[in-house]
Design an enzyme around this catalytic site. Structure first.
Site, PDB file in Angstrom:
ATOM      1  N   LYS A 111       0.845  -1.198   0.000  1.00 55.18           N
ATOM      2  CA  LYS A 111       0.000   0.000   0.000  1.00 55.18           C
ATOM      3  C   LYS A 111       0.879   1.246   0.000  1.00 55.18           C
ATOM      4  CE  LYS A 111      -3.722   2.011   2.882  1.00 55.18           C
ATOM      5  NZ  LYS A 111      -4.570   1.788   4.066  1.00 55.18           N
TER       6      LYS A 111
ATOM      7  N   SER B 229      -9.565  -0.746   7.355  1.00 55.57           N
ATOM      8  CA  SER B 229      -9.035  -0.573   5.998  1.00 55.57           C
ATOM      9  C   SER B 229      -8.438  -1.806   5.351  1.00 55.57           C
ATOM     10  CB  SER B 229      -7.997   0.530   5.978  1.00 55.57           C
ATOM     11  OG  SER B 229      -8.653   1.760   5.894  1.00 55.57           O
TER      12      SER B 229
ATOM     13  N   SER C 140      -9.579   1.731   3.296  1.00 57.86           N
ATOM     14  CA  SER C 140      -8.768   2.547   2.426  1.00 57.86           C
ATOM     15  C   SER C 140      -7.756   1.767   1.585  1.00 57.86           C
ATOM     16  CB  SER C 140      -8.021   3.588   3.249  1.00 57.86           C
ATOM     17  OG  SER C 140      -7.109   2.954   4.138  1.00 57.86           O
TER      18      SER C 140
HETATM   19  N1  GLN Z   1     -12.881   3.744   6.969  1.00 60.65           N
HETATM   20  C1  GLN Z   1     -12.184   4.105   8.161  1.00 60.65           C
HETATM   21  C2  GLN Z   1     -11.801   5.553   8.092  1.00 60.65           C
HETATM   22  O1  GLN Z   1     -12.124   6.164   7.155  1.00 60.65           O
HETATM   23  C3  GLN Z   1     -10.990   3.231   8.362  1.00 60.65           C
HETATM   24  C4  GLN Z   1      -9.782   3.670   7.658  1.00 60.65           C
HETATM   25  C5  GLN Z   1      -8.582   2.860   7.980  1.00 60.65           C
HETATM   26  O2  GLN Z   1      -8.679   1.787   8.603  1.00 60.65           O
HETATM   27  N2  GLN Z   1      -7.436   3.388   7.629  1.00 60.65           N
HETATM   28  O3  GLN Z   1     -11.186   6.084   8.966  1.00 60.65           O
END
Ligand code: GLN
Length: 477
Positions: A77, A176, A152
């Protein structure tokens, strides 16, 4: 033609001369090119990956025992540092920034013989649930190109889903890794907070962030975990708990575990009826095959999303203050301005809308006059969640829930409604709030044709049970 099943099979094929690392790398590079429309990779390290593959093939001896991730083709990532390579958190503000050191996880991959094939698209600074908040544009779900990958770590999930690499590393602050794994029909593992070093992971919310693993089978997830986990002199929050041999542990237990599920999760009005029905059917079939599966009350569920967003935005507002146009990344072209104006202009130009929203929210909850009402309150809820969780694990080996309340939605469907988007995280933020490990395993297919998963959680540092139970439930299917 090259075909990947598991790392173990791949190693056997290498040793028997049935395939080569070059063949594997070429296969993935071709696939990445023919699936460019998915937008999973933001950069492919093509020449380098091929050169390493050639070197591995030329130096491999007959009957040589191979390093754990020898020749394994991995994607990372775009928030994980790889020395000498660009890393941008999919943000304009880090455009053209090059890592000056390896993340500890990256170093472990390289030491174990892995071939890093490229960096993968994600939501900007890992903030989002759909990969629509990326400066490189959204990632498309390979099962239906009109739908989101989840986020994400969307690029990392789709890369494994669409056979663009064997394994990906993502990061998980509130879902994410598990949420895109659910949307893409693959395995997504978020280990215990502190199991894998965060050194070299671009920070979003430091007391929640954890590197996670995408894989197509449990054995590979276990192998990668044991290779990259462990203490680290560069990250004092990385745990000193010994790393066990998860690969061996996976198949050890014949035990039928005691499992809880939260009544409030299953009864939640926002839960898609098909997901509810299939999850309930799964619970029934688990009971039929001898597991104890019991509902428990969890009235705190209503507070997990607000608590998560208060605390993570507070931490983000502090973590992202370093991107000021002076030390890192994008600097405004504007001339004849003072230092404050330079900060303002660089940050306004460099950050996207969602990142700005969160910095503003985080700054607000930390501000004098609101600190006690929001930040302190949220810390208290977090503590309460921890106490309740510890108590639960004295009676149960694991907790299960749906991973996400809905299947992958259409691109653009929720992007104008941040609250709706935040609610997609209702089941995944809880493990990060309390630091326990969690996984999403692909067990189901929705009536609309999209895959979805089951989330399993265990107590701190009990990844062995997490992986064992995952393996059992996948087999039970
Ligand atoms: N969807 C969650 C957020 O927007 C989780 C994001 C993540 O785990 N980096 O914060």
């Amino acid at each position: 033609m090259f075909r990947f099943t598991t790392i173990k099979d791949y190693h056997t094929a290498l040793q028997n001369g049935q395939t080569t690392c070059v063949e594997a790398v070429r296969f993935y590079i071709d696939n990445i090119h023919s699936n460019a429309h998915l937008n999973a990779f933001v950069e492919v390290f093509e020449d380098e990956a091929l050169a390493l593959a050639i070197q591995l093939d030329n130096t491999r001896k007959n009957n040589q025992s191979l390093a754990p991730l020898y020749g394994v083709v991995v994607g990372i990532k775009d928030v994980i540092c790889y020395k000498g390579h660009r890393v941008s958190a999919s943000s304009k503000i880090l455009n053209n920034f090059t890592s000056v050191y390896n993340a500890t996880a990256t170093q472990h991959l390289l030491d174990a013989g892995a071939i890093i094939i490229g960096r993968q698209n994600c939501d900007e600074f890992a903030m989002g649930s759909s990969n629509e908040n990326s400066t490189y544009g959204p990632v498309k779900n390979a099962a239906d190109n009109n739908r989101v990958s989840g986020g994400s770590s969307g690029g990392s999930a789709v890369a494994v889903q669409a056979n663009l690499c064997m394994i990906s590393l993502g990061s998980d602050t509130g879902g994410s890794v598990r949420q895109p794994a659910d949307f893409c029909g693959i395995i997504g593992l978020k280990p215990t907070y502190g199991r894998i070093s965060r050194y070299g992971l671009i920070a979003y919310a430091s007391s929640f962030d954890q590197i996670g693993i995408f894989a197509s089978n449990i054995a590979d997830a276990a192998l990668v975990l044991q290779t990259i986990a462990g203490k680290d002199q560069f990250d004092s929050t990385a745990s000193h708990q010994p790393v066990i041999n998860y690969s061996e542990a996976v198949n050890q237990a014949n035990k039928k575990f005691r499992i809880a599920y939260f009544k409030e999760s299953i009864e939640h009005p926002g839960l898609d009826p098909v997901i509810k029905q299939q999850t309930e059917a799964k619970i029934q079939s688990m009971k039929d095959s001898g597991y104890v599966v019991e509902p428990v009350d969890f009235s705190l569920l209503a507070y997990v999303v607000p608590t998560y967003y208060v605390l993570t935005t507070a931490e983000a507002s502090s973590n992202l203050s370093r991107f000021d146009g002076v030390r890192f990344g994008h600097r405004t072209e504007q001339k004849n301005i003072d230092l404050t104006q330079l900060y303002k202009a660089s940050r306004s130009e460099g950050f996207g809308e969602e990142v700005k929203r969160r910095i503003l929210l985080g700054t607000f909850v930390l501000s004098e006059g609101y600190f006690d009402a929001y930040f302190t309150k949220a810390q208290q809820v977090r503590q309460l969640l921890k106490t309740t969780t510890d108590q639960l694990f004295t009676q149960y080996d694991a907790i299960i829930s749906p991973t996400v309340p809905s299947p992958a939605f259409k691109i653009g469907e929720k992007s104008n409604d941040p609250i709706e988007m935040f609610l997609a995280d209702i089941y995944t933020v809880y493990p990060n709030l309390v630091g326990i490990p969690a996984i999403s395993i692909p067990l189901f297919t929705h009536t609309n044709g999209m895959p979805f998963g089951l989330q399993i959680m265990t107590k701190h540092f009990d990844e062995a049970t997490l992986l064992q139970l995952s393996q059992q439930l996948i087999t039970l299917n």
